[in-house]
Design a protein around this motif. Structure first.
Motif, mmCIF file in Angstrom:
data_model
loop_
_atom_site.group_PDB
_atom_site.id
_atom_site.type_symbol
_atom_site.label_atom_id
_atom_site.label_comp_id
_atom_site.label_asym_id
_atom_site.label_seq_id
_atom_site.Cartn_x
_atom_site.Cartn_y
_atom_site.Cartn_z
ATOM 1 N N PRO A 16 0.909 -1.217 0.033
ATOM 2 C CA PRO A 16 -0.074 -0.111 0.027
ATOM 3 C C PRO A 16 0.855 1.302 0.056
ATOM 4 O O PRO A 16 1.842 1.353 0.605
ATOM 5 N N VAL A 17 0.559 2.193 -0.867
ATOM 6 C CA VAL A 17 1.137 3.503 -0.920
ATOM 7 C C VAL A 17 0.634 4.557 -0.099
ATOM 8 O O VAL A 17 -0.851 4.460 -0.051
ATOM 9 N N ARG A 18 1.095 5.174 1.125
ATOM 10 C CA ARG A 18 0.273 6.140 1.701
ATOM 11 C C ARG A 18 -0.726 7.143 1.114
ATOM 12 O O ARG A 18 -1.587 7.379 1.266
ATOM 13 N N LYS A 19 0.168 7.776 -0.082
ATOM 14 C CA LYS A 19 -0.713 8.463 -0.759
ATOM 15 C C LYS A 19 -1.981 8.124 -1.227
ATOM 16 O O LYS A 19 -3.055 8.800 -1.259
ATOM 17 N N HIS A 20 -1.705 6.867 -2.027
ATOM 18 C CA HIS A 20 -2.960 6.323 -2.591
ATOM 19 C C HIS A 20 -3.977 6.238 -1.408
ATOM 20 O O HIS A 20 -5.355 6.122 -1.911
ATOM 21 N N PHE A 21 -3.735 5.370 -0.423
ATOM 22 C CA PHE A 21 -4.504 5.222 0.741
ATOM 23 C C PHE A 21 -4.933 6.615 1.314
ATOM 24 O O PHE A 21 -6.409 6.224 1.409
ATOM 25 N N GLU A 22 -4.364 7.526 1.150
ATOM 26 C CA GLU A 22 -5.133 8.658 1.828
ATOM 27 C C GLU A 22 -6.157 9.041 0.923
ATOM 28 O O GLU A 22 -7.214 9.358 1.320
ATOM 29 N N GLN A 23 -5.815 8.886 -0.402
ATOM 30 C CA GLN A 23 -6.594 9.375 -1.490
ATOM 31 C C GLN A 23 -7.926 8.772 -1.441
ATOM 32 O O GLN A 23 -9.122 9.234 -1.335
ATOM 33 N N LEU A 27 -11.756 9.582 0.012
ATOM 34 C CA LEU A 27 -12.925 9.416 -1.034
ATOM 35 C C LEU A 27 -14.263 8.421 -0.468
ATOM 36 O O LEU A 27 -15.199 8.824 -0.716
ATOM 37 N N SER A 28 -13.914 7.570 0.220
ATOM 38 C CA SER A 28 -14.603 6.533 0.674
ATOM 39 C C SER A 28 -15.348 7.162 1.939
ATOM 40 O O SER A 28 -16.672 6.906 2.257
#
Length: 243
Positions: A16-23, A27-28
């Motif tokens: 998991p990439v933190r940047k993608h996870f936060e996005q 969004l969720s």
């Protein structure tokens, strides 16, 4: 949270990439909160304070399938997909239009309450609900002092009210009281406090106590009902819910 992890893995590789996870997390979160927010404006309502408070809260200003909101959001989404340059503006415009529309519908419901009080002499207006596919018609449930109820349509555009059905006072027999104490009936009355309660006999001699949600009786008399079956000794022998 789970959706965010899965989406971030798909976007960022095996780890998991933190940047993608936060996005995806935000969004969720926006998706969940907006869903709850929109549910507040439907007649169903939502238990926003659960598990502290299990009461359902509702502005009851739009039908749960509202074509205006669906059309505005769909248009904003399609514009944002086809015109990337205006994507942000299109989505913001769609959200603003929806918020203004919800505010207008809430004000219209208050106007419908005032209109009903002026038209329905001697009746206490219990609930006002939106009619499907109509901007100016509202379904009402009203009650007299003796407990009898009436349902009908308020037409704000025509300035008229139309009676749909009348109901006698709710059943108050000992068996009806037993049925009211069942978990299914208590939950139903919690969700539909304007429900009509009637007791009858079925083909095998059981007492059937039926709880019918009058705020949805314009759809189908057999829908949004709960039936509790009791034998001659007053024991609950069956339950049934129809939605």
């Amino acid at each position: 949270m789970l959706v965010s992890v899965i989406a971030s893995r798909a976007a960022g590789g095996r780890k998991p990439v933190r940047k993608h996870f936060e996005q995806y997390y935000y969004l969720s979160l926006i998706g969940v909160l907006s869903h709850v927010f929109l549910d507040l404006f439907t007649p169903y309502g939502v238990g926003v304070l659960a598990p502290i408070d299990y009461r359902y809260y509702s502005f009851a200003s739009v039908y749960y399938l509202d074509p205006v909101i669906a059309l505005v959001l769909f248009t904003g989404f399609m514009v944002s997909r086809r015109k990337r340059k205006y994507a942000k503006k299109a989505l913001i415009a769609a959200l603003v239009i929806c918020l203004v529309y919800l505010g207008g519908r809430t004000a219209a419901r208050q106007a419908a309450f005032s209109f009903a009080r002026g038209k329905l002499d001697n009746f206490i207006v219990k609930s006002i609900s939106p009619m499907p596919l109509s901007l100016w018609q509202w379904w009402y449930v009203a009650r007299l002092a003796d407990g009898s109820k009436r349902t009908g349509v308020l037409d704000l555009l025509a300035g008229n009210s139309y009676e749909a059905a009348s109901y006698p006072p709710d059943a108050r027999s000992p068996l009806a009281a037993v049925a009211r104490r069942t978990e299914l009936a208590r939950g139903f009355l919690h969700l539909f406090p304007d429900a009509h309660v009637v007791a009858s006999k079925d083909d095998v001699g059981r007492t059937v106590v039926t709880f019918r949600a009058l705020s949805y009786s314009f759809q189908n008399e057999s829908k949004f009902t709960v039936m509790v079956y009791l034998n001659s000794s007053g024991k609950v022998v069956g339950r049934k819910a129809v939605f």
